[in-house]
Write an enzyme that holds these catalytic residues in place. Structure first.
Site, PDB file in Angstrom:
ATOM      1  N   SER A 141       0.819  -1.217   0.000  1.00 51.19           N
ATOM      2  CA  SER A 141       0.000   0.000   0.000  1.00 51.19           C
ATOM      3  C   SER A 141       0.848   1.260   0.000  1.00 51.19           C
ATOM      4  O   SER A 141       1.610   1.514  -0.915  1.00 51.19           O
ATOM      5  CB  SER A 141      -0.966  -0.045   1.187  1.00 51.19           C
ATOM      6  OG  SER A 141      -1.904   0.979   1.138  1.00 51.19           O
TER       7      SER A 141
ATOM      8  N   ASP B 244      -6.093   2.021  -3.324  1.00 55.49           N
ATOM      9  CA  ASP B 244      -7.334   1.809  -2.591  1.00 55.49           C
ATOM     10  C   ASP B 244      -7.672   3.005  -1.701  1.00 55.49           C
ATOM     11  O   ASP B 244      -8.676   3.004  -1.002  1.00 55.49           O
ATOM     12  CB  ASP B 244      -7.290   0.515  -1.767  1.00 55.49           C
ATOM     13  CG  ASP B 244      -6.288   0.553  -0.623  1.00 55.49           C
ATOM     14  OD1 ASP B 244      -5.455   1.478  -0.576  1.00 55.49           O
ATOM     15  OD2 ASP B 244      -6.344  -0.366   0.231  1.00 55.49           O
TER      16      ASP B 244
END
Length: 454
Positions: A106, A252
Site C-alpha cells: 500500500s 485503494d
C-alpha cells in the site's frame, strides 16, 4: 469456532520488509497452498485464484512463490500484473474466481511488501478465516496428499485485466454525465494505478495531467501520491485544474485536492457525499461508517442533517464489515479509504475521485466550496511515538493516568484516542478539542508518559 489469534495477518494482511520474515518466498509459498486449499474446499472444480500486485520489484518474487503454492495444490492462477487492489476485488467476482490475492504494501516504502486475500465474494477475509489460513500454513499435513501428474495446477496471464477494470470504474460514473472541459491532475504514486487511473478520467472526457506514472520498481510512493501530495497540489495550481486525485501505491485510497491546491481528506469527502446521498434518499439508514480516527466534525455534520456516524477500529476492512453487518452503503477513513458499497467491495481511490467529480458537475460548485460547507473540522492533533517495547496499553500506568486527566479536561468538547499501529511499531496518539494549542500540549504530555512507561 476458529481461534482468531493471528501472528502473520495484521489489520491489512501480512506486511513487512520484502525477503525478510514474514514476507519471504517460503511464507508466500505456504500461503498460496493454504489459500488454494480453503478456496477449493467443497468445490467440484479446481480453485481459480486471481493474483494482482503493485509495482514493487519484490512483487515478482512473491507472485511467483504464491502461484507455485497454488499450482502445487492443483489450483489455477490468473495473473493480472500491476493493478489496483480494488481491481483484484472486482475481477475476483467478475471472473467467478474462488479467491483473490493482492501483493502490495500500500502506502509503505518500496522495500516493504505485503499480501492480502479476498474471498470469492470480493471482500477481504474476516479475522477467523485468516486465522485458519495461518493454522494451515503451520500444519501442512492438514492440506492432504501432494498433487502430482495432471492434478498439478497451472498459471496464466489474465489478458486485459487493466482494461476490464477501467471499464468497470467508468461504469460507476453517472451515465448522463461526462468530464468534458474538466481539468484533472492524477498522481498515481508510481504504483499499481499508473496506467489505469489516467485512462479512466481521459475516457470520460477529462483533460488529464499526470504525476507518478513512471514506476521503476523502487520509487513507489516516493515523494508522490496520497502520502506526499505536495507535487500534486502544486500541479493543480500550475495547471489551473479543477481537482487533483492523489492515490497511494495500491490505489485503494485517495487524497483529493481542490482547485486552490488545498487537501480535502476522506472525512470531508464522506461528508460531501453523505449530504448528497441524503438529499437523493440514497444513504441507507441515514448512516455513515468511519473509524475512531475520523474527525468529530464529520459526526456533528451528519447529526445536524438527521444522520448518524458509526465508528469502527482503524482499518478499512473493519469499516466494510460494519457496513455489511448494518446494511449501510457509505463508509471510509480519514486517510482516504472511501467505500461506496453500491459500487465496490473495498476502498477504491479512482471510484472515490469519480464520485466527487459527479458531485461537482451536478452542483456546478467548485470543490473548495463543497468541502467548506460540508463540515466544520474540529482541531485535531496526531502524534506517533516510536517505542522499543510494544506493551499492552492496560499495563502502561503513567499513560493511563495522563489520559484520564486529559479526557476529564476536554469533557464533551473533545476526544482522546491512544492505540498501537496495526502495521508499524508505533503508538499513535490522537486528540481533538476546541483549542489546537491546548491539545498539542496534551499530546506531548501523553507521548512523554508513554515513553516513561516503556
Amino acid at each position: 469456532m476458529v481461534d482468531t489469534v493471528r501472528a502473520l495477518f495484521g489489520t491489512d494482511g501480512i506486511r513487512g520488509v520484502a525477503n525478510e520474515p514474514p514476507i519471504t518466498p517460503e511464507v508466500a509459498l505456504a500461503l498460496g497452498r493454504a489459500v488454494a486449499f480453503v478456496a477449493g474446499r467443497g468445490k467440484k472444480h479446481a480453485p481459480r485464484i486471481i493474483i494482482g500486485k503493485d509495482t514493487r520489484r519484490s512483487g515478482y518474487m512473491i507472485e511467483t512463490a504464491i502461484a507455485s503454492g497454488i499450482c502445487s495444490m492443483g489450483g489455477r492462477v490468473l495473473l493480472c500484473g500491476p493493478v489496483p487492489t480494488p481491481a483484484v476485488a472486482h475481477l475476483t467476482v467478475s471472473m467467478r474466481a474462488d479467491a483473490g490475492i493482492v501483493i502490495s504494501a500500500s502506502h509503505n516504502p518500496f522495500a516493504d511488501n505485503g499480501i492480502k486475500v479476498f474471498g470469492g465474494d470480493g471482500f477481504k477475509l474476516p479475522d477467523d478465516a485468516e486465522a485458519e489460513i495461518e493454522g494451515l500454513m503451520a500444519d501442512v499435513h492438514r492440506l492432504g496428499e501432494a498433487r502430482t501428474g495432471a492434478a498439478i495446477g497451472r498459471a496464466e496471464k489474465l489478458e486485459d485485466a487493466r482494461g476490464r477494470y477501467v471499464a468497470f470504474a467508468k461504469s460507476t460514473f453517472p451515465r448522463d454525465l461526462v468530464l468534458d472541459g474538466v481539468r484533472v491532475v492524477v498522481d498515481a504514486a508510481h504504483g499499481a494505478a499508473y496506467r489505469v487511473a489516467p485512462l479512466v478520467f481521459q475516457e470520460l472526457g477529462a483533460k488529464v495531467f499526470t504525476i507518478g506514472v513512471k514506476p521503476s520498481g523502487t520509487n513507489i510512493n516516493r515523494d508522490v501520491g496520497a502520502m506526499h501530495p505536495e507535487q500534486a497540489r502544486e500541479e493543480v495550481r500550475r495547471r489551473g485544474a479543477h481537482i487533483g486525485i492523489a492515490l497511494d501505491g495500491d490505489a485503494d485510497r485517495v487524497i483529493v485536492i481542490d482547485e486552490k491546491g488545498q487537501i480535502v481528506d476522506g472525512d470531508a469527502v464522506m461528508a460531501m457525499c453523505a449530504l448528497r446521498m441524503l438529499r437523493d434518499q440514497e444513504l441507507r439508514q441515514k448512516t455513515v461508517v468511519a473509524t475512531v480516527m475520523s474527525n468529530l466534525g464529520l459526526e456533528r455534520a451528519l447529526r445536524a442533517q438527521g444522520a448518524k456516524l458509526v465508528r469502527t477500529p482503524v482499518g478499512d476492512r473493519y469499516v466494510v464489515e460494519a457496513m455489511r453487518a448494518g446494511g449501510y452503503n457509505l463508509g471510509g477513513e480519514q486517510s482516504g479509504h472511501l467505500v461506496f458499497l453500491d459500487h465496490a467491495s473495498t476502498g477504491d481511490g479512482v471510484i472515490g475521485g469519480l464520485q466527487v467529480l459527479a458531485l461537482m458537475i451536478r452542483t456546478g460548485r467548485p470543490l473548495s466550496e463543497l468541502a467548506r460547507t460540508a463540515m466544520q473540522r474540529v482541531p485535531q492533533v496526531l502524534e506517533n511515538v516510536l517505542l522499543k517495547v510494544r506493551r499492552p496499553l492496560a499495563e502502561m500506568n503513567q499513560l493511563a493516568k495522563v489520559q484520564a486527566r486529559v479526557e476529564a479536561a476536554l469533557g464533551q468538547e473533545g476526544r482522546v484516542l491512544v492505540r498501537w499501529s496495526g502495521t508499524e511499531p508505533k503508538l499513535r496518539i490522537m486528540l481533538e478539542g476546541p483549542d489546537e494549542g491546548v491539545i498539542r500540549v496534551y499530546a506531548h504530555e501523553l507521548a512523554e508518559a508513554a515513553r516513561a512507561d516503556a
